[in-house]
Design a protein around this motif. Structure first.
Motif, PDB file in Angstrom:
ATOM      1  N   GLU A 156     -10.343  56.427  42.074  1.00  0.00           N
ATOM      2  CA  GLU A 156     -10.160  55.181  41.866  1.00  0.00           C
ATOM      3  C   GLU A 156      -8.703  54.701  41.276  1.00  0.00           C
ATOM      4  N   SER A 188     -11.077  60.021  38.312  1.00  0.00           N
ATOM      5  CA  SER A 188     -11.436  59.422  39.424  1.00  0.00           C
ATOM      6  C   SER A 188     -10.672  58.947  40.554  1.00  0.00           C
ATOM      7  N   GLY A 233     -19.388  68.146  38.949  1.00  0.00           N
ATOM      8  CA  GLY A 233     -19.724  66.685  38.841  1.00  0.00           C
ATOM      9  C   GLY A 233     -19.929  66.254  37.607  1.00  0.00           C
ATOM     10  N   ASP A 272     -11.374  64.035  45.769  1.00  0.00           N
ATOM     11  CA  ASP A 272     -11.747  62.543  46.055  1.00  0.00           C
ATOM     12  C   ASP A 272     -12.967  62.175  45.836  1.00  0.00           C
ATOM     13  N   ARG A 273     -13.471  62.266  44.570  1.00  0.00           N
ATOM     14  CA  ARG A 273     -14.584  61.994  44.046  1.00  0.00           C
ATOM     15  C   ARG A 273     -14.714  61.871  42.666  1.00  0.00           C
ATOM     16  N   GLN A 307     -16.024  47.681  45.306  1.00  0.00           N
ATOM     17  CA  GLN A 307     -15.475  48.716  44.625  1.00  0.00           C
ATOM     18  C   GLN A 307     -13.903  48.534  44.242  1.00  0.00           C
TER      19      GLN A 307
END
Length: 429
Positions: free
Chosen positions: A385, A383, A422, A349-350, A180
């Motif tokens: 990330e 995201s 989502g 956090d997703r 990831q």
């Protein structure tokens, strides 16, 4: 006498061109070097801004930025080279060193954006740092787990904005985390093609504040001129969003004077350990039961600190940075008369999709808010990330009371102001 010639390497982050050009162009012959970006509309806006203020050149994508800057600065007899962005800081200081202009010395350049080398230099100088190990492969990641210990943090050696940063705990699948992190690093324009990470001991923070709405980390914003360090502010932080995303900061610090002096002394030691002599500096610390623990140093001041120093103390950071770069006179150190905050609340956090975004007027109606930017529209995919770069809004708030700035953050993160679903359509909290 003609104004000094100042070459600015523009880049992402830091004060906007409108902000720095309006302050520098009256006193300098300004030339801006910039890289064309991927967004055509943003590119055109930037070009129009530069056209209205100064000479500027788009640096070709295949050109070496350092070489290009050196040749351009030679042709225009530049008196100084500066950048307000984290990304081209090494190129700016390398070009200045090549031309004998004020900047950090050559021997310090390898550490400017390299977390591994910074920590090694700190450790050699006796500046407290966490245990760490550099990792290039999944195999080295597994080995480093035993030498560094758990819990730990995996982050890029050269990165920005907490991108591709992961918590590592005993129950985690290391191969999954490695995959990831590498994917996020390669896909982020701030990353690179060859993953290079550092695994470091996860520090356990201590609560130094009476109000739990403050985080357990701080930064110090400084100006270094001919090796002399002037601290502009100790900046308090809001707690991080998982895994390690910044939510903003406030200054001046509300910590007791003796704590502020302790942190400033550690910041001075960190600057000296890296051999920095002429630049702005942003030094980050974790606040632990044993004292401040150095996290990293950047050759610019922190996000939002330019605006916060302006609103809280009338301090002109861009003028100070240009003075360091050209050998001019520095403005007096800031004397705060109120509190200012930079608030960048983070999404969940997703991966999520924004389903509600407030209007700018809704944000400006919150007590204390002076400026507000809403970078995303309904339907934007966000995201974790990407680290702190996916903030929901960018707010500058000002108050005579620090508590009002904390309340402002509470309002910005209250349920319903922003809403999410989502990626497949389900409601996200």
């Amino acid at each position: 006498m003609p104004n000094p010639t100042l070459v600015i390497i523009d880049g992402p982050g830091g004060p906007t061109p409108d902000w720095y050009l309006s302050r520098l162009c009256p006193d300098y012959d300004v030339h801006v070097l910039w890289r064309p970006g991927p967004n055509p509309a943003a590119h055109e806006r930037r070009v129009r801004t530069f056209d209205s203020w100064c000479a500027h050149v788009g640096v070709p994508a295949d050109a070496d930025l350092t070489d290009y800057t050196v040749e351009y600065a030679k042709r225009h007899s530049a008196d100084g080279i500066v950048t307000f962005s984290e990304i081209p800081v090494v190129e700016a200081h390398t070009a200045a060193a090549e031309l004998g202009l004020p900047g950090n010395p050559r021997e310090s350049l390898p550490v400017l954006r390299n977390k591994t080398r910074q920590r090694a230099a700190f450790r050699a100088a006796g500046v407290p740092v966490p245990r760490f190990a550099e990792v290039r492969t999944a195999e080295e990641f597994h080995e480093a787990r035993h030498t560094v210990g758990l819990p730990a943090v995996l982050k890029p050696v050269v990165g920005a904005g907490s991108m591709a940063t992961h918590a590592v705990d005993a129950a985690d699948d290391l191969d999954e985390i490695w995959a990831q992190a590498c994917q996020a690093y390669v896909n982020d324009p701030r990353g690179g093609a060859r993953p290079l990470f550092i695994l470091e001991q996860r520090l356990i923070g201590s609560q130094w504040y009476p109000d739990a709405r403050y985080g357990d980390h701080v930064s110090v914003e400084s100006i270094v001129r001919r090796g002399r360090v002037t601290h502009l502010a100790v900046t308090d932080k809001f707690p991080l969003s998982p895994p390690f995303r910044e939510n903003g900061s406030m200054l001046p610090s509300v910590l007791p004077t003796e704590r502020v002096r302790e942190i400033e002394a550690c910041a001075t030691a960190a600057v000296e350990a890296l051999g920095l002599t002429d630049s702005a500096v942003h030094t980050e610390f974790k606040l632990t039961a044993e004292g401040p623990m150095a996290i990293e140093v950047n050759c610019r001041i922190g996000g939002g600190a330019v605006e916060m120093l302006h609103h809280s103390a009338g301090y002109d950071y861009v003028a100070a940075t240009a003075a360091v770069a050209t050998g001019g006179g520095l403005p007096a150190a800031p004397e705060p008369h109120c509190y200012a905050g930079w608030l960048i609340p983070q999404p969940p956090d997703r991966p999520v999709v924004l389903s509600r975004v407030p209007s700018t007027s809704e944000i400006l109606a919150i007590p204390g808010v002076r400026e507000a930017v809403l970078p995303h529209e309904v339907g934007a995919r966000l995201s974790p990330e990407r680290g702190s770069a996916n903030y929901l809004t960018d707010v500058i708030a000002v108050s005579d009371r620090p508590e009002q700035l904390l309340d402002c953050f509470d309002r910005l993160t209250a349920p319903g102001l922003f809403a999410f679903r989502g990626p497949e359509g389900s409601v996200a909290g």
